[in-house]
Design a protein around this motif. Structure first.
Motif, PDB file in Angstrom:
ATOM      1  N   PHE A 205       0.784  -1.237   0.000  1.00  0.00           N
ATOM      2  CA  PHE A 205       0.000   0.000   0.000  1.00  0.00           C
ATOM      3  C   PHE A 205       0.818   1.290   0.000  1.00  0.00           C
ATOM      4  CE2 PHE A 205      -2.989  -3.180   1.660  1.00  0.00           C
ATOM      5  CZ  PHE A 205      -4.045  -2.966   0.776  1.00  0.00           C
ATOM      6  N   LYS A 206       2.073   1.239   0.412  1.00  0.00           N
ATOM      7  CA  LYS A 206       2.847   2.481   0.429  1.00  0.00           C
ATOM      8  C   LYS A 206       2.986   3.094  -0.956  1.00  0.00           C
ATOM      9  CE  LYS A 206       6.861   4.610   2.584  1.00  0.00           C
ATOM     10  NZ  LYS A 206       8.054   4.391   3.443  1.00  0.00           N
ATOM     11  N   PRO A 207       3.223   2.293  -2.012  1.00  0.00           N
ATOM     12  CA  PRO A 207       3.325   2.892  -3.352  1.00  0.00           C
ATOM     13  C   PRO A 207       1.980   2.987  -4.075  1.00  0.00           C
ATOM     14  CG  PRO A 207       4.008   0.607  -3.445  1.00  0.00           C
ATOM     15  CD  PRO A 207       3.641   0.881  -2.013  1.00  0.00           C
ATOM     16  N   LEU A 208       0.878   2.660  -3.393  1.00  0.00           N
ATOM     17  CA  LEU A 208      -0.431   2.611  -4.057  1.00  0.00           C
ATOM     18  C   LEU A 208      -1.165   3.941  -3.876  1.00  0.00           C
ATOM     19  CD1 LEU A 208      -2.896  -0.346  -4.089  1.00  0.00           C
ATOM     20  CD2 LEU A 208      -3.740   1.927  -3.505  1.00  0.00           C
ATOM     21  N   THR A 209      -1.592   4.522  -4.993  1.00  0.00           N
ATOM     22  CA  THR A 209      -2.336   5.779  -4.951  1.00  0.00           C
ATOM     23  C   THR A 209      -3.575   5.682  -5.821  1.00  0.00           C
ATOM     24  OG1 THR A 209      -1.060   6.715  -6.791  1.00  0.00           O
ATOM     25  CG2 THR A 209      -0.251   7.133  -4.551  1.00  0.00           C
ATOM     26  N   TRP A 210      -4.583   6.489  -5.476  1.00  0.00           N
ATOM     27  CA  TRP A 210      -5.862   6.493  -6.207  1.00  0.00           C
ATOM     28  C   TRP A 210      -6.233   7.927  -6.541  1.00  0.00           C
ATOM     29  CZ3 TRP A 210      -9.266   4.451  -9.169  1.00  0.00           C
ATOM     30  CH2 TRP A 210     -10.607   4.852  -9.184  1.00  0.00           C
ATOM     31  N   ASP A 211      -6.488   8.177  -7.837  1.00  0.00           N
ATOM     32  CA  ASP A 211      -6.949   9.477  -8.306  1.00  0.00           C
ATOM     33  C   ASP A 211      -8.393   9.313  -8.743  1.00  0.00           C
ATOM     34  OD1 ASP A 211      -7.558  11.822  -9.645  1.00  0.00           O
ATOM     35  OD2 ASP A 211      -5.588  12.006 -10.588  1.00  0.00           O
ATOM     36  N   ALA A 212      -9.327   9.780  -7.914  1.00  0.00           N
ATOM     37  CA  ALA A 212     -10.745   9.591  -8.192  1.00  0.00           C
ATOM     38  C   ALA A 212     -11.195  10.375  -9.414  1.00  0.00           C
ATOM     39  CB  ALA A 212     -11.571   9.994  -6.968  1.00  0.00           C
ATOM     40  N   LEU A 217      -5.644   4.074 -10.753  1.00  0.00           N
ATOM     41  CA  LEU A 217      -5.008   3.383  -9.640  1.00  0.00           C
ATOM     42  C   LEU A 217      -3.568   3.085 -10.021  1.00  0.00           C
ATOM     43  CD1 LEU A 217      -5.484   2.075  -6.810  1.00  0.00           C
ATOM     44  CD2 LEU A 217      -5.927  -0.077  -8.022  1.00  0.00           C
ATOM     45  N   SER A 218      -2.625   3.558  -9.218  1.00  0.00           N
ATOM     46  CA  SER A 218      -1.206   3.353  -9.505  1.00  0.00           C
ATOM     47  C   SER A 218      -0.557   2.594  -8.353  1.00  0.00           C
ATOM     48  CB  SER A 218      -0.492   4.694  -9.694  1.00  0.00           C
ATOM     49  OG  SER A 218      -1.064   5.426 -10.755  1.00  0.00           O
ATOM     50  N   PHE A 219       0.304   1.643  -8.681  1.00  0.00           N
ATOM     51  CA  PHE A 219       1.006   0.884  -7.651  1.00  0.00           C
ATOM     52  C   PHE A 219       2.122   0.074  -8.298  1.00  0.00           C
ATOM     53  CE2 PHE A 219      -2.513  -1.635  -9.216  1.00  0.00           C
ATOM     54  CZ  PHE A 219      -1.986  -2.893  -9.416  1.00  0.00           C
ATOM     55  N   GLN A 220       2.992  -0.467  -7.472  1.00  0.00           N
ATOM     56  CA  GLN A 220       4.041  -1.359  -7.959  1.00  0.00           C
ATOM     57  C   GLN A 220       4.250  -2.464  -6.949  1.00  0.00           C
ATOM     58  OE1 GLN A 220       7.565   0.445  -9.509  1.00  0.00           O
ATOM     59  NE2 GLN A 220       8.761  -1.456  -9.480  1.00  0.00           N
ATOM     60  N   LEU A 221       4.093  -3.695  -7.399  1.00  0.00           N
ATOM     61  CA  LEU A 221       4.246  -4.860  -6.538  1.00  0.00           C
ATOM     62  C   LEU A 221       5.543  -5.584  -6.876  1.00  0.00           C
ATOM     63  CD1 LEU A 221       0.640  -6.328  -6.806  1.00  0.00           C
ATOM     64  CD2 LEU A 221       1.578  -5.046  -4.880  1.00  0.00           C
ATOM     65  N   PRO A 222       6.289  -6.025  -5.873  1.00  0.00           N
ATOM     66  CA  PRO A 222       7.469  -6.850  -6.155  1.00  0.00           C
ATOM     67  C   PRO A 222       7.030  -8.258  -6.545  1.00  0.00           C
ATOM     68  CG  PRO A 222       7.107  -6.742  -3.800  1.00  0.00           C
ATOM     69  CD  PRO A 222       6.071  -5.833  -4.423  1.00  0.00           C
ATOM     70  N   VAL A 234       4.375 -13.110  -4.993  1.00  0.00           N
ATOM     71  CA  VAL A 234       3.328 -12.109  -5.134  1.00  0.00           C
ATOM     72  C   VAL A 234       2.719 -12.219  -6.533  1.00  0.00           C
ATOM     73  CG1 VAL A 234       2.761  -9.647  -5.048  1.00  0.00           C
ATOM     74  CG2 VAL A 234       4.586 -10.573  -3.580  1.00  0.00           C
ATOM     75  N   SER A 235       1.397 -12.186  -6.611  1.00  0.00           N
ATOM     76  CA  SER A 235       0.702 -12.185  -7.901  1.00  0.00           C
ATOM     77  C   SER A 235      -0.467 -11.218  -7.817  1.00  0.00           C
ATOM     78  CB  SER A 235       0.207 -13.587  -8.266  1.00  0.00           C
ATOM     79  OG  SER A 235      -0.690 -14.078  -7.277  1.00  0.00           O
ATOM     80  N   SER A 236      -0.934 -10.772  -8.983  1.00  0.00           N
ATOM     81  CA  SER A 236      -2.010  -9.789  -8.996  1.00  0.00           C
ATOM     82  C   SER A 236      -2.831  -9.919 -10.269  1.00  0.00           C
ATOM     83  CB  SER A 236      -1.421  -8.371  -8.893  1.00  0.00           C
ATOM     84  OG  SER A 236      -2.443  -7.405  -8.872  1.00  0.00           O
ATOM     85  N   ALA A 237      -4.085  -9.480 -10.182  1.00  0.00           N
ATOM     86  CA  ALA A 237      -4.971  -9.506 -11.348  1.00  0.00           C
ATOM     87  C   ALA A 237      -6.002  -8.402 -11.211  1.00  0.00           C
ATOM     88  CB  ALA A 237      -5.649 -10.858 -11.494  1.00  0.00           C
ATOM     89  N   THR A 250       4.017  -8.185 -12.077  1.00  0.00           N
ATOM     90  CA  THR A 250       4.696  -7.668 -10.891  1.00  0.00           C
ATOM     91  C   THR A 250       6.084  -7.169 -11.284  1.00  0.00           C
ATOM     92  OG1 THR A 250       5.528  -9.881 -10.356  1.00  0.00           O
ATOM     93  CG2 THR A 250       3.462  -9.185  -9.314  1.00  0.00           C
ATOM     94  N   GLY A 251       6.688  -6.361 -10.404  1.00  0.00           N
ATOM     95  CA  GLY A 251       8.033  -5.864 -10.666  1.00  0.00           C
ATOM     96  C   GLY A 251       8.075  -4.630 -11.545  1.00  0.00           C
ATOM     97  N   VAL A 252       6.920  -4.140 -12.003  1.00  0.00           N
ATOM     98  CA  VAL A 252       6.855  -2.934 -12.835  1.00  0.00           C
ATOM     99  C   VAL A 252       5.765  -2.022 -12.273  1.00  0.00           C
ATOM    100  CG1 VAL A 252       7.658  -4.122 -14.905  1.00  0.00           C
ATOM    101  CG2 VAL A 252       5.206  -3.945 -14.453  1.00  0.00           C
ATOM    102  N   ARG A 253       5.834  -0.743 -12.579  1.00  0.00           N
ATOM    103  CA  ARG A 253       4.843   0.213 -12.131  1.00  0.00           C
ATOM    104  C   ARG A 253       3.560   0.035 -12.938  1.00  0.00           C
ATOM    105  NH1 ARG A 253       3.752   3.066  -7.588  1.00  0.00           N
ATOM    106  NH2 ARG A 253       2.466   4.899  -8.040  1.00  0.00           N
ATOM    107  N   GLN A 254       2.459  -0.154 -12.254  1.00  0.00           N
ATOM    108  CA  GLN A 254       1.155  -0.278 -12.896  1.00  0.00           C
ATOM    109  C   GLN A 254       0.420   1.049 -12.758  1.00  0.00           C
ATOM    110  OE1 GLN A 254      -0.083  -2.755 -14.630  1.00  0.00           O
ATOM    111  NE2 GLN A 254       1.373  -4.400 -14.150  1.00  0.00           N
ATOM    112  N   LYS A 255      -0.121   1.538 -13.861  1.00  0.00           N
ATOM    113  CA  LYS A 255      -0.947   2.737 -13.852  1.00  0.00           C
ATOM    114  C   LYS A 255      -2.217   2.424 -14.614  1.00  0.00           C
ATOM    115  CE  LYS A 255      -0.780   7.738 -14.511  1.00  0.00           C
ATOM    116  NZ  LYS A 255       0.050   8.902 -14.940  1.00  0.00           N
ATOM    117  N   LEU A 256      -3.263   2.103 -13.866  1.00  0.00           N
ATOM    118  CA  LEU A 256      -4.532   1.680 -14.455  1.00  0.00           C
ATOM    119  C   LEU A 256      -5.422   2.905 -14.585  1.00  0.00           C
ATOM    120  CD1 LEU A 256      -5.017  -1.540 -12.262  1.00  0.00           C
ATOM    121  CD2 LEU A 256      -3.784  -1.302 -14.428  1.00  0.00           C
ATOM    122  N   VAL A 257      -5.537   3.409 -15.810  1.00  0.00           N
ATOM    123  CA  VAL A 257      -6.245   4.664 -16.071  1.00  0.00           C
ATOM    124  C   VAL A 257      -7.657   4.385 -16.566  1.00  0.00           C
ATOM    125  CG1 VAL A 257      -6.185   6.835 -17.362  1.00  0.00           C
ATOM    126  CG2 VAL A 257      -4.042   5.739 -16.665  1.00  0.00           C
ATOM    127  N   GLY A 258      -8.612   5.216 -16.123  1.00  0.00           N
ATOM    128  CA  GLY A 258      -9.978   5.121 -16.622  1.00  0.00           C
ATOM    129  C   GLY A 258     -10.677   3.831 -16.243  1.00  0.00           C
TER     130      GLY A 258
END
Length: 326
Positions: A205-212, A217-222, A234-237, A250-258
């Motif tokens: 959660f430290k690198p996780l941000t939300w722009d309403a 939603l932006s974050f980066q998981l190892p 660690v896995s994510s979907a 994982t291992g890269v910055r995710q920026k999920l827009v719109g």
């Protein structure tokens, strides 16, 4: 009393076990296990203190109480080592007397201080990706005494008394977000992270941000998290309304827009050698939480977090509990 019968350790601790494939679901929190007709819930008390077992509930099966392997270290204060090649748990204490218990998966014999104890009646097993062990055999092997008070409706309370001081007797101060009183949102604004969540939560959660405003939603998981001697995977979907599901790298910055009104990001953290789910976080929109998780709060543009212990709280509550200032 446990019947004593000495024989070669090699007869008990076998070097060949069937491979076990751990099935990990990104969108379902695993609970329970065998049929309700055979399993009954129990409460475990250590030196008079009821222990909350967050990883998986203790249960009674065929008159034996099973608990997650990690409970032994967290509640009894024992050192637990897992030998993945032998599928063997080694449990040790040093005070007031050194004792060591070895228990292998699917074996009803255990080793206590290099002596074989045969037919203790219950074998360690894997239940929903967790190693579950018979608590009486391990506790008594370490030198504790164990009692049981049955309930008339089934199940009961296990009473463990140890001659050594346990973590249950010296609880560490918890970090809890301050609850909001007298509002319908109060249940969603209190969260006490477990010891594992204090590790994984900061990383997630430290690198996780939300722009309403842009629904971003932006974050980066190892790919892995190292904690002590364990390396957790660690896995994510993402599940994004009509856009369907997709795995997130994982291992890269995710920026999920719109993102859509109904979306959810699932984050799983597992320790595969022990088949254990360490943590699972579902980060979701209000609409998704309302539709699928019964959320009835009044937040407007914020997000909800649902964890592996069935706690649903606001993202801001998670930030506060972990001391994150985003």
């Amino acid at each position: 009393m446990i019947k004593m019968n000495v024989k070669s350790t090699k007869d008990v601790v076998k070097k060949s076990f069937l491979a076990f494939a751990a099935a990990v679901s990104l969108f379902t929190i695993t609970t329970g296990g065998a049929s309700a007709a055979k399993i009954q819930k129990v409460v475990v008390k250590v030196n008079g203190t009821a222990i909350e077992i967050n990883e998986a509930p203790a249960y009674l099966k065929d008159n034996y109480t099973f608990v997650p392997l990690r409970f032994v270290s967290e509640a009894l204060g024992a050192k637990v080592t897992w030998d993945n090649s032998l599928k063997l748990a080694i449990v040790e204490i040093t005070e007031p007397k050194a004792n060591k218990v070895q228990i292998a998966l699917n074996q009803k014999d255990i080793v206590i201080n290099e002596t074989i104890i045969t037919s203790v009646g219950a074998a360690a097993t894997v239940q929903n990706n967790r190693v579950m062990v018979p608590i009486r055999a391990i506790s008594e092997g370490l030198g504790a005494s164990v009692g049981f008070i049955p309930n008339t409706s089934g199940g009961g309370t296990v009473l463990i008394t140890t001659p050594w001081k346990t973590p249950a007797q010296t609880p560490s101060p918890s970090t809890t977000a301050t609850p909001v009183k007298d509002t319908k949102d109060s249940k969603y604004t209190t969260w006490t992270p477990t010891s594992d969540q204090k590790v994984t939560g900061l990383i997630v959660f430290k690198p996780l941000t939300w722009d309403a405003s842009t629904k971003t939603l932006s974050f980066q998981l190892p790919s892995t998290i190292t904690n002590g001697g364990e390396v957790w995977q660690v896995s994510s979907a993402l599940r994004d309304g009509s856009n369907g599901d997709r795995k997130l790298e994982t291992g890269v910055r995710q920026k999920l827009v719109g993102l859509s009104e109904e979306f959810m990001v699932a984050i799983n953290i597992n320790y595969l050698p022990r088949y254990a789910e360490i943590d699972c976080y579902f980060v979701m929109s209000k609409s998704y939480a309302s539709k699928y998780y019964g959320y009835k709060g009044s937040i407007d543009d914020g997000l909800l977090v649902y964890d592996s212990h069935k706690n649903m709280v606001t993202l801001e509550t998670v930030y506060k509990a972990l001391g994150i200032t985003n």
